[in-house]
Every structure is written in C-alpha cells, then in structure tokens.
Design an enzyme around this catalytic site. Structure first.
Site, PDB file in Angstrom:
ATOM      1  N   CYS A   1       0.812  -1.230   0.000  1.00  0.00           N
ATOM      2  CA  CYS A   1       0.000   0.000   0.000  1.00  0.00           C
ATOM      3  C   CYS A   1       0.841   1.274   0.000  1.00  0.00           C
ATOM      4  O   CYS A   1       0.324   2.357  -0.273  1.00  0.00           O
ATOM      5  CB  CYS A   1      -0.953  -0.003   1.189  1.00  0.00           C
TER       6      CYS A   1
ATOM      7  N   HIS B   1      -3.581   7.176   3.471  1.00  0.00           N
ATOM      8  CA  HIS B   1      -3.943   5.888   2.869  1.00  0.00           C
ATOM      9  C   HIS B   1      -5.318   5.504   3.415  1.00  0.00           C
ATOM     10  O   HIS B   1      -5.576   5.625   4.613  1.00  0.00           O
ATOM     11  CB  HIS B   1      -2.895   4.835   3.245  1.00  0.00           C
TER      12      HIS B   1
ATOM     13  N   ASN C   1     -10.265  -0.020   0.476  1.00  0.00           N
ATOM     14  CA  ASN C   1      -8.803   0.049   0.496  1.00  0.00           C
ATOM     15  C   ASN C   1      -8.279  -0.412  -0.863  1.00  0.00           C
ATOM     16  O   ASN C   1      -8.323  -1.594  -1.179  1.00  0.00           O
ATOM     17  CB  ASN C   1      -8.269  -0.841   1.625  1.00  0.00           C
TER      18      ASN C   1
HETATM   19  N1  COA Z   1     -18.393  -9.078   9.263  1.00  0.00           N
HETATM   20  C1  COA Z   1     -18.812  -9.436  10.473  1.00  0.00           C
HETATM   21  N2  COA Z   1     -17.991  -9.861  11.440  1.00  0.00           N
HETATM   22  C2  COA Z   1     -16.680  -9.911  11.157  1.00  0.00           C
HETATM   23  C3  COA Z   1     -16.170  -9.552   9.899  1.00  0.00           C
HETATM   24  C4  COA Z   1     -17.091  -9.148   8.929  1.00  0.00           C
HETATM   25  N3  COA Z   1     -16.727  -8.759   7.684  1.00  0.00           N
HETATM   26  N4  COA Z   1     -14.834  -9.712   9.904  1.00  0.00           N
HETATM   27  C5  COA Z   1     -14.500 -10.138  11.129  1.00  0.00           C
HETATM   28  N5  COA Z   1     -15.614 -10.265  11.885  1.00  0.00           N
HETATM   29  C6  COA Z   1     -15.730 -10.699  13.270  1.00  0.00           C
HETATM   30  C7  COA Z   1     -14.564 -11.509  13.746  1.00  0.00           C
HETATM   31  O1  COA Z   1     -14.710 -12.873  13.359  1.00  0.00           O
HETATM   32  C8  COA Z   1     -14.658 -11.310  15.230  1.00  0.00           C
HETATM   33  O2  COA Z   1     -15.644 -12.177  15.724  1.00  0.00           O
HETATM   34  P1  COA Z   1     -15.477 -12.863  17.179  1.00  0.00           P
HETATM   35  O3  COA Z   1     -15.384 -11.723  18.165  1.00  0.00           O
HETATM   36  O4  COA Z   1     -16.729 -13.671  17.293  1.00  0.00           O
HETATM   37  O5  COA Z   1     -14.213 -13.664  17.081  1.00  0.00           O
HETATM   38  C9  COA Z   1     -15.169  -9.905  15.390  1.00  0.00           C
HETATM   39  O6  COA Z   1     -15.734  -9.563  14.111  1.00  0.00           O
HETATM   40  C10 COA Z   1     -14.087  -8.890  15.724  1.00  0.00           C
HETATM   41  O7  COA Z   1     -12.981  -9.136  14.888  1.00  0.00           O
HETATM   42  P2  COA Z   1     -11.696  -8.235  14.932  1.00  0.00           P
HETATM   43  O8  COA Z   1     -10.729  -8.738  13.916  1.00  0.00           O
HETATM   44  O9  COA Z   1     -11.225  -8.100  16.344  1.00  0.00           O
HETATM   45  O10 COA Z   1     -12.321  -6.851  14.469  1.00  0.00           O
HETATM   46  P3  COA Z   1     -11.616  -5.452  14.371  1.00  0.00           P
HETATM   47  O11 COA Z   1     -12.377  -4.463  15.153  1.00  0.00           O
HETATM   48  O12 COA Z   1     -10.149  -5.535  14.602  1.00  0.00           O
HETATM   49  O13 COA Z   1     -11.859  -5.087  12.852  1.00  0.00           O
HETATM   50  C11 COA Z   1     -10.610  -5.018  10.810  1.00  0.00           C
HETATM   51  C12 COA Z   1     -11.307  -5.892  11.843  1.00  0.00           C
HETATM   52  C13 COA Z   1      -9.996  -5.920   9.746  1.00  0.00           C
HETATM   53  C14 COA Z   1     -11.646  -4.112  10.187  1.00  0.00           C
HETATM   54  C15 COA Z   1      -9.538  -4.151  11.521  1.00  0.00           C
HETATM   55  O14 COA Z   1      -8.740  -4.971  12.330  1.00  0.00           O
HETATM   56  C16 COA Z   1      -8.655  -3.439  10.541  1.00  0.00           C
HETATM   57  O15 COA Z   1      -9.104  -2.634   9.758  1.00  0.00           O
HETATM   58  N6  COA Z   1      -7.334  -3.682  10.619  1.00  0.00           N
HETATM   59  C17 COA Z   1      -6.416  -3.051   9.750  1.00  0.00           C
HETATM   60  C18 COA Z   1      -6.454  -3.755   8.450  1.00  0.00           C
HETATM   61  C19 COA Z   1      -5.799  -2.974   7.384  1.00  0.00           C
HETATM   62  O16 COA Z   1      -5.824  -1.780   7.365  1.00  0.00           O
HETATM   63  N7  COA Z   1      -5.203  -3.705   6.430  1.00  0.00           N
HETATM   64  C20 COA Z   1      -4.625  -3.153   5.288  1.00  0.00           C
HETATM   65  C21 COA Z   1      -3.359  -2.519   5.627  1.00  0.00           C
HETATM   66  S1  COA Z   1      -2.759  -1.664   4.243  1.00  0.00           S
END
Ligand code: COA
Length: 320
Positions: free
Chosen positions: A111, A247, A277
């Site tokens: 990215c 970003h 993204n």
């Molecule tokens: N819809 C519904 N539930 C979802 C889901 C979706 N699309 N994706 C994950 N979940 C669930 C998980 O399974 C988890 O369930 P559980 O509590 O029963 O285990 C719950 O939601 C929380 O998951 P978690 O991963 O802790 O959520 P989060 O608040 O961290 O959000 C992201 C997840 C991916 C949105 C967040 O971590 C994020 O944006 N991270 C950065 C990623 C990024 O920027 N990547 C690119 C870098 S360039």
C-alpha cells in the site's frame, strides 16, 4: 531544482460492489463493515487488468498536465498486482502510452507503493534526469482476495491513481520519508510467488492473509511517528498543514492520525466510503478527487501518508 505536481488522474472500474452485495456472499452486515472500516462500496474489476487502470489514470494525469508521450522522461509504477511478472508494469504502461526510451520500472511496496514511487521520481527530477515523470499507483487486489473470507474481502477495492511531476524552481515535493521493517512480514502478506508455492499460485488457491487487529495497532503507531518526523524535517508545525491525504485503509486509523495532527475531519481527504482500500492506488486517487473537486488549491500544503504489507510506510509533504 525541485519537482512539483503538474497534473493528477484516476481510473476506477465501472463495476461497484456494495456492502449489501457482500451480505449475500459472506456472513457480514452493512452495519459491521461501515462501523469497523468506514467502507460502503468499492469498485471491483470485471475483466480489466491493473494495466488497464494504470493506463486510464496515466492518460488523465498527462492530459491535466498538458503533456504528451514525447515529454515523459521517467515512468514509475507502484503495484503488487502487475499484469505480468516481467516486463515490469512500468514498461507495460510505457508500451501502452507509446512512450519510448525513457527509464520505466515498478516498485513493489504494497500500500506504500505510490509514496515510494513518488519519492524515487522526485529524486530523478531533482537530479535533472527527467523533466516530466509519470508516477502511478495501480492495484487489482480483488484478484488475490479470498471472496469467502469475511475478514479480508470486505476491505479491498481496485483502482489506479497517477500524477505527473515536472521540474520546477519552486518546491512542490518538500520532502519524502520512507521506511520498512520486514520483521512484520507475517502480519499482512500474499503467501506464494515464483520461488515458493508456485503450484498453489497457479491453481488460484492462495489469497491475501492478514492479522487485522495487529496490523491496525502497528499502523497507528508507525503513521503517528512518521507524521511527526515529516513535520520536524520541514521545521513545520501541525497548523502549517492545509490537508491530510491518508492511505484509505480504515476510517478508525485515519481518525487516529487526524486527532494526532489536531486536524478537523473537513481537512482530511476521504474516499474510503466509495473506494475501500485500494492499496497503492488510494493516496493518488484521493489526491485526484480533491484536486478535481476544487478542494485542494495551488499553494496548499498537504501531507500524504501510507502504510502496507512488509511493513512499509512512508509520507510526502507537498506544496500543491
Ligand atoms: N463481518 C462481520 N464480522 C466480522 C467480519 C465481517 N466482515 N470480519 C471479522 N468479523 C468478526 C470476527 O470474526 C470477530 O468475531 P469474534 O469476536 O466472534 O471472534 C469480530 O468480528 C471482531 O474481529 P476483529 O478482527 O477483532 O475486528 P476489528 O475491530 O479488529 O476489525 C478489521 C477488523 C480488519 C476491520 C480491523 O482490524 C482493521 O481494519 N485492521 C487493519 C487492516 C488494514 O488496514 N489492512 C490493510 C493494511 S494496508
């Protein structure tokens, strides 16, 4: 001698996938995606390649800059989803644009690819090696995302953004700052390549892997550090910034950086809602949206920043 931005462009596939569409594919909800990420819809290729998108963005930027193929003295493309392993995406784009002879290469920094590419091109122009440089960030991550994995497929979109840099006696690109730390390689990656897992790659069984929670924390920390580094290097304070062009990975990460800069959200360029993204394409596309909307005016100071798999992270302080 400095470089300045002479023109910007972007290209998005026509096909739009909404959160409601994704509700039908995986166990997710529009509400979850919006509140956790800020994304409502994303453009996803339907037959187009990264090269198609890069070409569209490049042509738009060249038109905005008022230059033709014969003027371009350098092509740098940031991408991790090139049309071919080689020739590199820069050369493939060069052929599409009927440009001949100038150096053309691609940079693979996930990215952060566009910020890396911008930094390289800026050095070339400052050194007098190119009068005009075409800098592109283009990506079709949708091709390597697992559409049955709700943890990743809701996040990404496709697109390309481009700028034309021109040699100038007035400073446009004030400074660029690049970093990487391969120790984070297992937090966000695509597992296979030519050297390993080639069979899985050929069979289309490999997909982007991400430990989202951990990525989130490192992103906030590294980006927090680089915005300070950038201001310090230019002896500027937060109040000297007119715009933040971050970003577009997650609205909560963007909010955290804006808070750190005491920047009201009206001064932050946001495209995440409509684009998702788009990896290396997100910063140049957001820049183009804001320029064409008339938000960003000549003379404005903007901070561009990105982070991505590697980890790589970087920033550019730019007077438009
Ligand atoms: N819809 C519904 N539930 C979802 C889901 C979706 N699309 N994706 C994950 N979940 C669930 C998980 O399974 C988890 O369930 P559980 O509590 O029963 O285990 C719950 O939601 C929380 O998951 P978690 O991963 O802790 O959520 P989060 O608040 O961290 O959000 C992201 C997840 C991916 C949105 C967040 O971590 C994020 O944006 N991270 C950065 C990623 C990024 O920027 N990547 C690119 C870098 S360039």
């Amino acid at each position: 001698m400095y470089s300045r931005i002479a023109g910007t462009g972007r290209c998005l596939p026509d096909n739009i996938v909404t959160n409601a569409d994704l509700e039908k594919r995986v166990d997710t909800t529009d509400e979850w995606i919006r509140t956790r990420t800020g994304i409502r819809r994303r453009h996803i290729v339907d037959g187009e390649t990264t090269g198609d998108l890069c070409e569209g963005a490049a042509r738009a930027a060249m038109e905005a800059a008022g230059i033709g193929p014969e003027d371009v003295g350098l092509i740098v493309v940031g991408t991790t989803t090139p049309d071919q392993v080689f020739p590199n995406m820069g050369c493939l784009l060069q052929a599409r644009l009927d440009i001949h002879g100038c150096p053309a290469f691609s940079i693979e920094a996930a990215c952060t690819g566009f910020i890396y590419a911008l930094s390289m091109a800026d050095q070339f122009v400052r050194d007098g090696k190119a009068k005009y440089a075409l800098v592109v960030g283009g990506e079709t991550l949708s091709n390597i995302v697992d559409w049955s994995d709700r943890g990743t497929c809701v996040l990404f979109g496709d697109g390309a953004g481009a700028v034309v840099l021109e040699a100038s006696e007035e400073a446009g690109i004030l400074s660029t700052h690049l970093h990487a730390d391969g120790a984070y390689k297992d937090l966000l990656y695509f597992p296979s390549g030519v050297g390993s897992g080639f069979d899985r790659l050929r069979e289309g069984k490999d997909f982007v892997q991400m430990r989202g929670n951990e990525v989130f924390k490192v992103a906030v920390n590294t980006l927090g550090g680089i915005v300070e580094e950038t201001l310090e290097a230019n002896k500027m304070t937060k109040s000297d910034l007119d715009w933040l062009i971050p970003h577009q990975a997650n609205i909560r990460i963007i909010n955290a950086i804006a808070r750190k800069l005491n920047m009201p959200m009206e001064r932050v360029i946001l495209t995440i809602e409509d684009h998702g993204n788009t990896s290396t394409a997100s910063v140049p596309m957001a820049l183009d949206v804001a320029v064409r909307d008339g938000k960003i005016q000549r003379g404005d100071v903007m901070l561009l920043e990105a982070f991505g798999g590697g980890f790589t992270w970087g920033s550019a302080l730019v007077r438009y």
